[in-house]
Design a protein around this motif. Structure first.
Motif, PDB file in Angstrom:
ATOM      1  N   ASN A 105       0.815  -1.215   0.000  1.00 11.66           N
ATOM      2  CA  ASN A 105       0.000   0.000   0.000  1.00 11.66           C
ATOM      3  C   ASN A 105       0.847   1.264   0.000  1.00 11.66           C
ATOM      4  O   ASN A 105       0.339   2.357  -0.184  1.00 11.66           O
ATOM      5  CB  ASN A 105      -0.926   0.009   1.213  1.00 11.66           C
ATOM      6  CG  ASN A 105      -1.789  -1.230   1.247  1.00 11.66           C
ATOM      7  OD1 ASN A 105      -2.264  -1.681   0.221  1.00 11.66           O
ATOM      8  ND2 ASN A 105      -1.962  -1.798   2.432  1.00 11.66           N
ATOM      9  N   LYS A 106       2.146   1.105   0.223  1.00 11.13           N
ATOM     10  CA  LYS A 106       3.079   2.234   0.267  1.00 11.13           C
ATOM     11  C   LYS A 106       2.602   3.321   1.217  1.00 11.13           C
ATOM     12  O   LYS A 106       2.662   4.514   0.915  1.00 11.13           O
ATOM     13  CB  LYS A 106       3.285   2.799  -1.140  1.00 11.13           C
ATOM     14  CG  LYS A 106       3.890   1.776  -2.085  1.00 11.13           C
ATOM     15  CD  LYS A 106       4.969   2.417  -2.889  1.00 11.13           C
ATOM     16  CE  LYS A 106       5.737   1.407  -3.692  1.00 11.13           C
ATOM     17  NZ  LYS A 106       6.267   1.956  -4.907  1.00 11.13           N
ATOM     18  N   LYS A 107       2.084   2.876   2.326  1.00 12.83           N
ATOM     19  CA  LYS A 107       1.601   3.838   3.310  1.00 12.83           C
ATOM     20  C   LYS A 107       2.026   3.395   4.693  1.00 12.83           C
ATOM     21  O   LYS A 107       1.952   2.212   5.011  1.00 12.83           O
ATOM     22  CB  LYS A 107       0.070   3.898   3.240  1.00 12.83           C
ATOM     23  CG  LYS A 107      -0.451   5.204   2.656  1.00 12.83           C
ATOM     24  CD  LYS A 107      -1.950   5.273   2.804  1.00 12.83           C
ATOM     25  CE  LYS A 107      -2.632   5.203   1.450  1.00 12.83           C
ATOM     26  NZ  LYS A 107      -4.003   4.752   1.496  1.00 12.83           N
ATOM     27  N   THR A 108       2.458   4.333   5.470  1.00 12.46           N
ATOM     28  CA  THR A 108       2.688   4.060   6.884  1.00 12.46           C
ATOM     29  C   THR A 108       1.926   5.106   7.682  1.00 12.46           C
ATOM     30  O   THR A 108       1.398   6.054   7.111  1.00 12.46           O
ATOM     31  CB  THR A 108       4.187   4.162   7.251  1.00 12.46           C
ATOM     32  OG1 THR A 108       4.566   5.541   7.189  1.00 12.46           O
ATOM     33  CG2 THR A 108       5.068   3.365   6.309  1.00 12.46           C
ATOM     34  N   GLY A 111       3.547   8.551   7.038  1.00 19.87           N
ATOM     35  CA  GLY A 111       3.353   9.203   5.742  1.00 19.87           C
ATOM     36  C   GLY A 111       3.334   8.176   4.641  1.00 19.87           C
ATOM     37  O   GLY A 111       3.428   6.971   4.894  1.00 19.87           O
ATOM     38  N   SER A 112       3.202   8.651   3.404  1.00 18.28           N
ATOM     39  CA  SER A 112       3.179   7.688   2.304  1.00 18.28           C
ATOM     40  C   SER A 112       4.595   7.496   1.751  1.00 18.28           C
ATOM     41  O   SER A 112       5.436   8.390   1.813  1.00 18.28           O
ATOM     42  CB  SER A 112       2.228   8.149   1.208  1.00 18.28           C
ATOM     43  OG  SER A 112       2.539   9.464   0.838  1.00 18.28           O
ATOM     44  N   ILE A 113       4.821   6.326   1.196  1.00 11.92           N
ATOM     45  CA  ILE A 113       6.157   5.928   0.754  1.00 11.92           C
ATOM     46  C   ILE A 113       6.328   6.219  -0.734  1.00 11.92           C
ATOM     47  O   ILE A 113       5.488   5.836  -1.541  1.00 11.92           O
ATOM     48  CB  ILE A 113       6.363   4.416   1.022  1.00 11.92           C
ATOM     49  CG1 ILE A 113       6.245   4.127   2.522  1.00 11.92           C
ATOM     50  CG2 ILE A 113       7.706   3.945   0.473  1.00 11.92           C
ATOM     51  CD1 ILE A 113       6.142   2.646   2.844  1.00 11.92           C
ATOM     52  N   ASN A 114       7.395   6.897  -1.079  1.00 14.67           N
ATOM     53  CA  ASN A 114       7.714   7.106  -2.494  1.00 14.67           C
ATOM     54  C   ASN A 114       8.605   6.002  -3.033  1.00 14.67           C
ATOM     55  O   ASN A 114       8.430   5.524  -4.141  1.00 14.67           O
ATOM     56  CB  ASN A 114       8.411   8.451  -2.685  1.00 14.67           C
ATOM     57  CG  ASN A 114       7.460   9.609  -2.455  1.00 14.67           C
ATOM     58  OD1 ASN A 114       6.261   9.502  -2.699  1.00 14.67           O
ATOM     59  ND2 ASN A 114       7.982  10.701  -1.969  1.00 14.67           N
TER      60      ASN A 114
END
Ligand SMILES: [Zn+2]
Ligand SMILES: [Zn+2]
Length: 130
Positions: A105-108, A111-114
């Motif tokens: 999901n590229k989210k923590t 914040g969101s993960i690039n």
């Protein structure tokens, strides 16, 4: 101005890049030099190291630090690595990791993960067998 030399360097650069693209083994600079020299016998070790660093600085390849070496990967897509603490080989881990919620999901919470760099350290299957 030495146009000939520049041309040669460009050819060497694209050869090195092509070699890195063609392998999945994450070779170290020494291995790249050994392999590339088979086709370009006149290339110097310094050139190979310089070219690799150049690609790395431009973000065209990535470097993976292991305990005692630096390995290179022309695959700069998001994927995790498994580093064997015994043989020092670097393996790609893509499938298993894509199932992990954070990477998928590229989210923590923060914040969101690039992009990400994940290294797992352990003993690979080959070394376990020994
Ligand atoms: Zn191993
Ligand atoms: Zn990789």
């Amino acid at each position: 101005m030495k146009p000939l030399k520049k041309e040669r360097t460009t050819a060497q650069k694209s050869f090195i890049f092509g070699y890195l693209k063609s392998v999945k083994t994450h070779p170290s600079a020494e291995t790249v030099y050994k392999e590339v020299r088979k086709k370009l016998p006149n290339i110097s070790q310094g050139t190979v190291y310089r070219v690799l660093n150049n690609f790395k600085e431009k973000g065209e390849i990535q470097a993976i630090d292991t305990k005692d070496n630096v390995h290179f990967d022309a695959d700069i897509s998001d994927h995790a690595h498994f580093i064997c603490e015994k043989c020092g080989n670097v393996f790609d881990i893509s499938d298993e990791c894509s199932e992990c919620g954070v990477l998928k999901n590229k989210k923590t919470k923060v914040g969101s993960i690039n992009s990400y760099k994940v290294n797992f350290y352990g003993i690979c299957r080959n070394c376990k067998k020994k």
